[in-house]
Design a protein around this motif. Structure first.
Motif, mmCIF file in Angstrom:
data_model
loop_
_atom_site.group_PDB
_atom_site.id
_atom_site.type_symbol
_atom_site.label_atom_id
_atom_site.label_comp_id
_atom_site.label_asym_id
_atom_site.label_seq_id
_atom_site.Cartn_x
_atom_site.Cartn_y
_atom_site.Cartn_z
ATOM 1 N N UNK A 43 12.768 64.138 5.927
ATOM 2 C CA UNK A 43 13.463 65.339 5.760
ATOM 3 C C UNK A 43 14.931 65.657 6.574
ATOM 4 N N UNK A 44 14.774 65.112 7.829
ATOM 5 C CA UNK A 44 15.720 65.382 8.689
ATOM 6 C C UNK A 44 17.256 64.772 7.928
ATOM 7 N N UNK A 45 17.135 63.443 7.187
ATOM 8 C CA UNK A 45 18.402 63.104 6.655
ATOM 9 C C UNK A 45 18.775 64.159 5.478
ATOM 10 N N UNK A 46 17.951 64.855 4.830
ATOM 11 C CA UNK A 46 18.180 65.680 3.791
ATOM 12 C C UNK A 46 18.928 67.005 4.427
ATOM 13 N N UNK A 47 18.465 67.490 5.655
ATOM 14 C CA UNK A 47 19.229 68.476 6.229
ATOM 15 C C UNK A 47 20.388 68.163 6.848
ATOM 16 N N UNK A 48 20.617 66.957 7.376
ATOM 17 C CA UNK A 48 22.151 66.516 7.902
ATOM 18 C C UNK A 48 22.935 66.240 6.617
ATOM 19 N N UNK A 49 22.659 65.761 5.434
ATOM 20 C CA UNK A 49 23.474 65.540 4.371
ATOM 21 C C UNK A 49 23.742 66.779 3.695
ATOM 22 N N UNK A 50 23.055 68.070 3.992
ATOM 23 C CA UNK A 50 23.364 69.346 3.511
ATOM 24 C C UNK A 50 24.344 69.999 4.649
ATOM 25 N N UNK A 51 24.761 69.364 5.691
ATOM 26 C CA UNK A 51 25.894 69.724 6.648
ATOM 27 C C UNK A 51 25.021 70.600 7.947
ATOM 28 N N UNK A 52 23.664 69.958 8.177
ATOM 29 C CA UNK A 52 23.009 70.672 9.376
ATOM 30 C C UNK A 52 23.676 70.080 10.733
ATOM 31 N N UNK A 53 23.900 70.978 11.364
ATOM 32 C CA UNK A 53 24.209 70.634 13.068
ATOM 33 C C UNK A 53 22.846 71.059 13.844
ATOM 34 N N UNK A 54 22.180 70.296 14.448
ATOM 35 C CA UNK A 54 21.105 70.598 15.284
ATOM 36 C C UNK A 54 21.606 71.547 16.505
ATOM 37 N N UNK A 55 20.730 72.602 16.805
ATOM 38 C CA UNK A 55 21.369 73.643 17.828
ATOM 39 C C UNK A 55 20.268 73.300 19.103
ATOM 40 N N UNK A 56 18.887 73.207 18.690
ATOM 41 C CA UNK A 56 18.054 73.110 19.698
ATOM 42 C C UNK A 56 16.634 72.913 19.079
ATOM 43 N N UNK A 57 15.701 72.289 19.873
ATOM 44 C CA UNK A 57 14.351 72.063 19.753
ATOM 45 C C UNK A 57 13.531 72.724 20.916
ATOM 46 N N UNK A 58 12.798 73.488 20.893
ATOM 47 C CA UNK A 58 12.045 74.086 21.817
ATOM 48 C C UNK A 58 10.596 74.218 21.675
ATOM 49 N N UNK A 59 10.037 73.881 22.743
ATOM 50 C CA UNK A 59 8.544 73.854 22.856
ATOM 51 C C UNK A 59 8.528 75.442 23.536
ATOM 52 N N UNK A 60 7.297 75.994 22.814
ATOM 53 C CA UNK A 60 7.130 77.330 23.132
ATOM 54 C C UNK A 60 6.039 77.404 24.470
ATOM 55 N N UNK A 61 6.289 77.928 25.570
ATOM 56 C CA UNK A 61 5.362 78.030 26.604
ATOM 57 C C UNK A 61 4.584 79.148 26.457
ATOM 58 N N UNK A 62 4.838 80.546 26.264
ATOM 59 C CA UNK A 62 4.126 81.444 25.992
ATOM 60 C C UNK A 62 4.763 82.716 25.083
ATOM 61 N N UNK A 63 3.728 83.302 24.413
ATOM 62 C CA UNK A 63 4.085 84.319 23.539
ATOM 63 C C UNK A 63 3.790 85.464 24.388
ATOM 64 N N UNK A 64 5.097 86.422 24.412
ATOM 65 C CA UNK A 64 5.080 87.669 25.256
ATOM 66 C C UNK A 64 4.698 89.032 24.386
ATOM 67 N N UNK A 65 5.385 88.889 23.140
ATOM 68 C CA UNK A 65 5.222 90.206 22.306
ATOM 69 C C UNK A 65 4.682 89.444 20.968
ATOM 70 N N UNK A 66 3.797 89.862 20.272
ATOM 71 C CA UNK A 66 3.320 89.424 18.855
ATOM 72 C C UNK A 66 2.151 88.606 19.217
ATOM 73 N N UNK A 67 1.567 87.953 17.571
ATOM 74 C CA UNK A 67 0.424 87.322 17.599
ATOM 75 C C UNK A 67 0.745 86.013 17.290
ATOM 76 N N UNK A 68 1.760 85.735 16.840
ATOM 77 C CA UNK A 68 2.322 84.339 16.636
ATOM 78 C C UNK A 68 2.287 83.377 17.822
ATOM 79 N N UNK A 69 1.959 82.427 17.537
ATOM 80 C CA UNK A 69 1.879 81.345 18.714
ATOM 81 C C UNK A 69 2.316 79.918 18.369
ATOM 82 N N UNK A 70 3.792 79.923 18.018
ATOM 83 C CA UNK A 70 4.382 78.859 17.505
ATOM 84 C C UNK A 70 4.384 77.708 18.665
ATOM 85 N N UNK A 71 4.156 76.417 18.123
ATOM 86 C CA UNK A 71 4.220 75.218 19.011
ATOM 87 C C UNK A 71 5.628 74.980 19.491
#
Length: 98
Positions: free
Chosen positions: A28-56
């Protein structure tokens, strides 16, 4: 002139499907790059402060416009990756921001 768009991905990986995630990412990464994607960042989530979602992990990419993001997800090549995506993630949310 189109306005740049941001793709925001919130994900929880399936720890039992690392191979599916690796394959999905490699394809999938090459498909996004081909579409013009510029990575801004990739972040591991340490803690959810507000809300019930707990993305990794949160991934943020900049694209030339919203259509370029949508075109990737609607492409036949990407649709072939759906079985791997379904295995790789326990939860997956993708958003477009301006």
């Amino acid at each position: 002139m189109s306005e740049k768009s941001i793709m925001i991905v919130n994900a929880v990986l399936n720890p039992n499907e690392k191979e599916a995630f690796t394959y999905y990412s490699e394809q999938s990464v090459p498909l996004f790059k081909e579409a013009g994607a510029i990575p801004i960042g990739k972040y591991k989530i340490a803690k959810t402060i507000i809300g019930s979602k707990k993305p990794q992990v949160v991934v943020i990419m900049e694209f030339p416009n919203s259509e370029s993001i949508i075109n990737v997800f609607e492409s036949e090549i990407y649709k072939e990756l759906l079985p791997f995506r379904e295995k790789a993630f326990l939860e997956l949310d993708v958003f477009i921001g301006k």
